[in-house]
Structures are given as structure tokens and as C-alpha cells.
Enzyme design. Structure first.
Site, PDB file in Angstrom:
ATOM      1  N   ASP A 205      42.660 -12.855 102.186  1.00  0.00           N
ATOM      2  CA  ASP A 205      42.423 -12.789 103.625  1.00  0.00           C
ATOM      3  C   ASP A 205      43.735 -13.112 104.339  1.00  0.00           C
ATOM      4  O   ASP A 205      44.397 -14.116 104.028  1.00  0.00           O
ATOM      5  CB  ASP A 205      41.338 -13.787 104.027  1.00  0.00           C
ATOM      6  CG  ASP A 205      41.014 -13.715 105.506  1.00  0.00           C
ATOM      7  OD1 ASP A 205      40.071 -12.984 105.869  1.00  0.00           O
ATOM      8  OD2 ASP A 205      41.707 -14.397 106.301  1.00  0.00           O
ATOM      9  N   ILE A 206      44.138 -12.230 105.276  1.00  0.00           N
ATOM     10  CA  ILE A 206      45.373 -12.473 106.038  1.00  0.00           C
ATOM     11  C   ILE A 206      45.129 -13.618 107.015  1.00  0.00           C
ATOM     12  O   ILE A 206      44.189 -13.581 107.823  1.00  0.00           O
ATOM     13  CB  ILE A 206      45.802 -11.201 106.785  1.00  0.00           C
ATOM     14  CG1 ILE A 206      46.099 -10.075 105.783  1.00  0.00           C
ATOM     15  CG2 ILE A 206      47.030 -11.474 107.641  1.00  0.00           C
ATOM     16  CD1 ILE A 206      46.443  -8.747 106.419  1.00  0.00           C
ATOM     17  N   ASN A 213      46.416  -9.890 116.245  1.00  0.00           N
ATOM     18  CA  ASN A 213      45.855  -8.773 117.025  1.00  0.00           C
ATOM     19  C   ASN A 213      45.896  -9.069 118.527  1.00  0.00           C
ATOM     20  O   ASN A 213      46.232  -8.206 119.345  1.00  0.00           O
ATOM     21  CB  ASN A 213      44.409  -8.500 116.598  1.00  0.00           C
ATOM     22  CG  ASN A 213      44.301  -7.378 115.581  1.00  0.00           C
ATOM     23  OD1 ASN A 213      45.172  -6.523 115.491  1.00  0.00           O
ATOM     24  ND2 ASN A 213      43.229  -7.384 114.812  1.00  0.00           N
ATOM     25  N   ASP A 222      46.834  -2.781 112.906  1.00  0.00           N
ATOM     26  CA  ASP A 222      46.518  -1.730 111.925  1.00  0.00           C
ATOM     27  C   ASP A 222      47.724  -1.425 111.055  1.00  0.00           C
ATOM     28  O   ASP A 222      47.589  -1.204 109.837  1.00  0.00           O
ATOM     29  CB  ASP A 222      46.054  -0.461 112.636  1.00  0.00           C
ATOM     30  CG  ASP A 222      44.648  -0.589 113.200  1.00  0.00           C
ATOM     31  OD1 ASP A 222      43.948  -1.577 112.851  1.00  0.00           O
ATOM     32  OD2 ASP A 222      44.242   0.294 113.987  1.00  0.00           O
ATOM     33  N   GLU A 248      40.293  -7.908 107.782  1.00  0.00           N
ATOM     34  CA  GLU A 248      41.543  -8.270 107.119  1.00  0.00           C
ATOM     35  C   GLU A 248      41.302  -8.854 105.733  1.00  0.00           C
ATOM     36  O   GLU A 248      42.180  -9.502 105.156  1.00  0.00           O
ATOM     37  CB  GLU A 248      42.315  -9.275 107.978  1.00  0.00           C
ATOM     38  CG  GLU A 248      41.695 -10.657 108.084  1.00  0.00           C
ATOM     39  CD  GLU A 248      40.652 -10.769 109.196  1.00  0.00           C
ATOM     40  OE1 GLU A 248      40.362 -11.905 109.626  1.00  0.00           O
ATOM     41  OE2 GLU A 248      40.120  -9.729 109.631  1.00  0.00           O
TER      42      GLU A 248
END
Length: 329
Positions: A205-206, A213, A222, A248
Site C-alpha cells: 500500500d502506497i 492526490n 494516476d 493504491e
């Protein structure tokens, strides 16, 4: 065929009946006399005469090289006659009227036979030619139809492959999607149970992706997802299945890899890729990510159990401060 003297005298009425019979045929019947290296046409039936001579000027009595003035076309005919004379029996071949004067392009199946005298020399060449133009046209039409069908089938196959890829791929990252991943995982879990080898899952997971964002916009977000996916694929084996699980989050299946080996590989990959630095839209972005590992059968014997264990391991990494990898259980 060897010429022999007749047992009885041949009456003119016999010749008339013979030629009358031949004139009823739609096939072309002909007889050529061998005169040195040339061939003189001494007889052809009405069907051949009408076809070859619409001007009503008789061909009978003329040499073949005069009837067929085109050197290439004449040589093909003469070569076939020479072949029949050499083998001494009937031969069959296909030919066309290309090179003949005043004849529409037509294809024939021709059968010729040498008529041999007692001294062994060929005296005549007799033959029958059947018009196969319609058959050739039908064969050509069938071939063209089959070629178009083959092209259509190839195009349908290509479109099927495209649709299949679209059905199993995430449209943004081109990684496998959740549906394909679950199908693959279920198959691998069944295989692993039979062959008793491990299956390890890794969920990534980022970290703070929502903040990225919000600050830089979804277009930049993106682009980060796409670049992260590429680096993720580069670090995995061919046997590994890399999936965009959602948002993500990414999920990787590593068949046959123990948890210890997977953990060691993940640490090595993190040394190179954590943190990741991206240059997106003239901006330099740095991201970090958290990871969780779980292995079947010790952390779960079904696909759902193993995914749940991997998700819990990822949660532990988040709870411990992010930017790290944790093991299940």
C-alpha cells in the site's frame, strides 16, 4: 499406342460416323502429325474449331507454331508433347489459351497420347482438352473465400485476445485485476495442497496516497500508480502474479516461495526502491510504501484466509509507522 494396319478396308461412311460422333462432343478433340520438329494439325472436332476459330478460317493443315505464335506459349505446348513422346504413353496436364490468337482466356485439362509406328517413332499426337475454366473459377473463388475467412478468424482471434486481456487487466496500470487474481490464487492453492508447496502473498500500500492526490491532483496520482506498477513488475519473477487490488493497494502471489524467502526478496527490493522518487509533470515526488506477507498453509489454507492474513500483516506495518514490511502471525 502403336499404329497397326486395319483388318478391313475403312469405308468413307465409317470415317463420317467417327467424325460425326466426335463433333457431338463438347470437349476439344485434336490430332497432330509429327513432321520433324514441328506439329501439323490434321484434325480437330467442331467444338475446338468453333472455339479456336471464330473467323471460320480453318486451322486444319496449319503448323502448331503458326496457330500459337507466342514463343513462350508454344514452348509450353511443345514441351508437353515432347514429354509424352519420351515416356511413350498418355499424360495429363492443365494448360490455358494464353498466347493463342483470337481465343478467350480459358483453362483446360488436357490428355494427350503419342501414336507410335512400328519403327518406334511417334507419328501423331492425339488429345482431348476439357474446359475447366468454371471449375478453376470456382476453386479460385473458394480459395479467396477461405482466405477471407482465415483473415476474419485471425481478426476475431485477435479481438478475442484483446477482449480477454481487457477482461483480466486493470485499465490504468495494466496489472492483473482482482477477478483474475482470485481465479489464479484459487487454482494455485489447490495445486499447492496437492503438491505440498507454499504460496506466499504480499500486499503493498502506497503510504499517504490520499494526501498526494489532494496536493497534486488525480492525474499526477494516476501517473504515480502507473510508474509504481512498472517498478513492481520489474522486481517480481515471471511466475509471480502482480495485481492491482484496488486504489493504491497491490497484491502479489508468489507460488512456491516460502515466507522467509519472500521476506528476504522484499527487503532486497525495498533497499533499491524505498523510497521511490518520481519526476511527474516537472515535479519531484517521493513515495514510500508498506507491505505485509502471509504464506499458505501456515497462515491460511483457503484463498480468503490467506488474503485476510496478508491484509492483517499490512495493517501491522501501517500501525507500526508505515514504510516497512511485516509478517503474518
Amino acid at each position: 499406342m502403336t499404329l497397326t494396319p486395319p483388318l478391313n478396308d475403312v469405308e468413307p461412311t465409317d470415317i463420317h460416323l467417327l467424325t460425326g460422333m466426335l463433333d457431338t462432343m463438347t470437349d476439344h478433340v485434336f490430332l497432330l502429325r509429327v513432321e520433324g520438329e514441328r506439329y501439323r494439325l490434321v484434325y480437330c472436332n467442331e467444338a475446338m474449331e468453333r472455339f479456336m476459330n471464330p473467323t471460320q478460317e480453318s486451322f486444319c493443315g496449319r503448323f502448331l507454331d503458326d496457330i500459337v505464335p507466342d514463343p513462350g506459349a508454344y514452348q509450353q505446348v511443345a514441351d508437353n508433347y515432347a514429354r509424352a513422346r519420351a515416356v511413350g504413353h498418355v499424360i495429363r496436364y492443365e494448360e490455358s489459351t494464353e498466347g493463342f490468337d483470337a481465343a478467350p482466356l480459358t483453362f483446360f485439362e488436357t490428355t494427350i497420347s503419342p501414336l507410335v509406328a512400328r519403327d518406334g517413332n511417334t507419328v501423331y499426337i492425339c488429345g482431348i482438352s476439357r474446359d475447366i475454366t468454371a471449375r478453376r473459377s470456382a476453386e479460385l473463388a473458394l480459395k479467396q473465400t477461405n482466405e477471407r475467412l482465415a483473415q476474419q478468424l485471425a481478426e476475431n482471434h485477435r479481438l478475442h485476445e484483446i477482449l480477454h486481456e481487457e477482461a483480466i487487466r486493470d485499465p490504468l496500470t495494466n496489472l492483473f485485476n482482482r477477478r483474475y487474481f482470485l481465479e489464479s490464487l484459487n487454482r494455485e492453492m489447490n495445486l499447492a495442497q496437492r503438491e505440498r508447496h507454499p504460496v506466499t502473498l504480499m500486499m503493498l500500500d502506497i503510504d499517504h496516497f490520499k494526501k498526494l492526490n489532494d496536493q497534486h491532483g488525480h492525474v499526477v496520482g494516476d501517473q504515480v500508480l502507473v510508474e509504481f506498477s512498472e517498478r513492481l513488475k520489474e522486481g517480481m519473477r515471471k511466475a509471480d502474479v502482480v495485481c492491482r487490488w484496488g486504489g493504491e493497494e497491490f497484491l502479489i502471489m508468489m507460488p512456491g516461495l516460502s515466507q522467509e524467502d519472500a521476506y528476504r526478496r522484499m527487503l532486497e527490493w525495498r533497499e533499491i526502491n524505498s523510497p521511490m522518487v518520481f519526476k511527474v509533470a516537472d515535479q519531484r515526488l517521493t513515495i514510500r510504501f508498506s507491505s505485509g506477507l502471509a504464506t499458505a498453509p501456515q497462515n491460511g489454507v483457503t484463498a480468503d484466509e490467506l488474503i485476510t492474513a496478508t491484509d492483517k500483516a499490512l495493517y501491522l506495518a501501517k500501525e507500526a509507522g508505515r514504510d516497512q514490511v511485516k509478517l503474518s502471525g
